[in-house]
Every structure is written in structure tokens, then in C-alpha cells.
Design an enzyme around this catalytic site. Structure first.
Site, PDB file in Angstrom:
ATOM      1  CB  VAL A   1      -0.974  -0.074   1.277  1.00  0.00           C
ATOM      2  CG1 VAL A   1      -1.762   1.256   1.388  1.00  0.00           C
ATOM      3  CG2 VAL A   1      -1.860  -1.248   1.118  1.00  0.00           C
ATOM      4  CB  CYS A   2       3.969   2.075   1.947  1.00  0.00           C
ATOM      5  SG  CYS A   2       3.270   1.945   3.514  1.00  0.00           S
ATOM      6  CB  THR A   3       4.718   0.277  -3.046  1.00  0.00           C
ATOM      7  OG1 THR A   3       5.594  -0.201  -2.298  1.00  0.00           O
ATOM      8  CG2 THR A   3       5.433   0.632  -4.530  1.00  0.00           C
TER       9      THR A   3
END
Ligand code: BEZ
Length: 216
Positions: free
Chosen positions: A44-46
Site C-alpha cells: 500500500v505504501c508503494t
């Protein structure tokens, strides 16, 4: 203690992917968004960091600098950058704070032990030119943020900082706004000629000039 709206955003020094910074000096006289993400090399962070990179011009148009943070070391941030560009098509174009000792995360209460002992939650702080906190958001690790919504609330914050208005539910830049209750009807007649009173306490007027719409 948790930071509250109106508090001064604490100053700090840190290593970032764009070199060392002193936060208030880095912010300068404009607005800032400081946001945390749980870990490097997480899915998700990516997607989030690619999404923010894609919107950089939109933040700049609003005189907003953006900076991310996670508790991973600088070398990991640099290693991860390639994946962000690869997966999202957007190279990271704003600084990421490396906070392996959680000094900044603790200052901003970004680690919520009942969610995770080790990683930061998805915190967002919108900070005004006076270095005061204007808006906070907290999302869990499992839910990626909507950065168009962040631009929308920045439009509202910047507009309502300049004019005696508030923005209604689901407002988008350019739509009608609400005259704040502190303005008397007499004042409203001169400051917002032609306003419409839907109720005595709900007076609507076209958006005053000066706020920028997304994509404008
Ligand atoms: C993610 O960024 O994908 C993520 C990070 C921590 C927990 C769950 C998801």
C-alpha cells in the site's frame, strides 16, 4: 501527547532522501504536509508514494511542500525508490524522512501501539505557514489514503484562512460556500452581496476569488 489542531508542529532535524533538514526551515513560509507510512517495501505504501509523486504539481500550485516519513533507514528508502517508480510510473519526487530511532514518529505520535508496536500508522499533518497544525488524519496500515481528498481539504483550509467562510459537506473548489455565523447579516450584505439565506444560520454565497481548483 497527541498533537491537536492549533498546536505548533514540533520542529526537528532529520535525514531525508534529499539530504538533512531542519523541519521549520525546510517548510519555509508556505504550507506543509507531513505524512507517515508504516514501512518501506510494503504494497500500500508503494502505491501511496507514487500517488503523491504524481500530484506534486498540484501541491506546489497550492504552495504546499510534502514530506513523508517511515521508521526505516535511509539506505532502505533509497533502495525502495526504484520499486515506486517501477510499479506506479512515478519517480519519488519529494523527501522521505528516515526515522529508524522513531524520534520524529514519537514527537508526532505516529506510532499507535495498539495498532502496531513497531511501525507508524498512516498519519497526515497539514501545517500552515505559521507552523501550526491545521488538520490531522489517521488511517490504519490496511487503508491507503485518497490524496485528492487531501488536496480538497487544503483548498478548504486555504480559502477559510483568508475569508470568513466555511465549506459544506463534499465541497469542491469553485462551489458555493457558507458564510460563518460570526458574520452578522448586515456585514454579510456588504461583504457577500446577494448571499442566499437557506436558514437564518445557513447563508450561502459563491466562493470568494483566490482559491485554486484542482487542475487549475
Ligand atoms: C502496506 O503498506 O501495504 C502495509 C503496511 C503495513 C501493514 C499492512 C499493509
Amino acid at each position: 501527547m497527541a498533537l491537536r489542531l492549533g498546536d505548533v508542529a514540533p520542529d526537528f532535524t532529520a535525514e531525508t532522501t534529499e539530504g538533512p533538514i531542519s523541519f521549520h526551515h525546510w517548510q519555509g513560509s508556505g504550507w506543509a504536509v507531513l505524512f507517515s507510512h508504516p514501512r518501506d517495501f510494503t504494497p500500500v505504501c508503494t502505491t501511496e508514494l507514487g500517488a503523491v509523486s504524481a500530484l506534486k504539481a498540484q501541491f506546489e500550485r497550492r504552495n504546499v511542500k510534502v514530506i513523508g516519513l517511515s521508521v526505516d533507514p535511509l539506505a532502505e528508502h533509497h533502495r525502495w525508490k526504484g520499486d515506486i517508480a517501477d510499479v506506479t510510473g512515478h519517480a519519488l519526487n519529494f523527501p522521505l524522512i528516515a526515522d529508524p530511532d522513531r524520534r520524529v514518529a514519537t514527537l508526532y505520535d505516529m506510532v499507535h501501539p495498539n495498532a502496531s508496536d513497531t511501525a507508524t500508522v498512516r498519519s497526515v499533518f497539514v501545517i500552515g505557514p505559521d507552523h501550526k497544525v491545521k488538520l490531522t488524519l489517521t488511517y490504519p496500515a490496511s487503508t491507503g489514503r485518497n490524496f485528492h481528498e487531501l488536496l480538497r481539504v487544503i483548498d478548504s483550509l486555504q480559502l477559510t484562512a483568508r475569508h470568513s467562510v466555511a465549506t459544506p459537506a463534499d465541497w469542491q473548489a469553485g462551489e458555493d460556500v457558507i458564510i460563518v455565523p460570526a458574520v452578522s447579516d448586515e456585514d454579510a450584505r456588504s461583504r457577500f452581496p446577494g448571499f442566499v439565506a437557506k436558514k437564518p444560520y445557513l447563508r450561502v454565497t459563491p466562493q470568494p476569488a483566490g482559491a485554486k481548483a484542482e487542475g487549475a
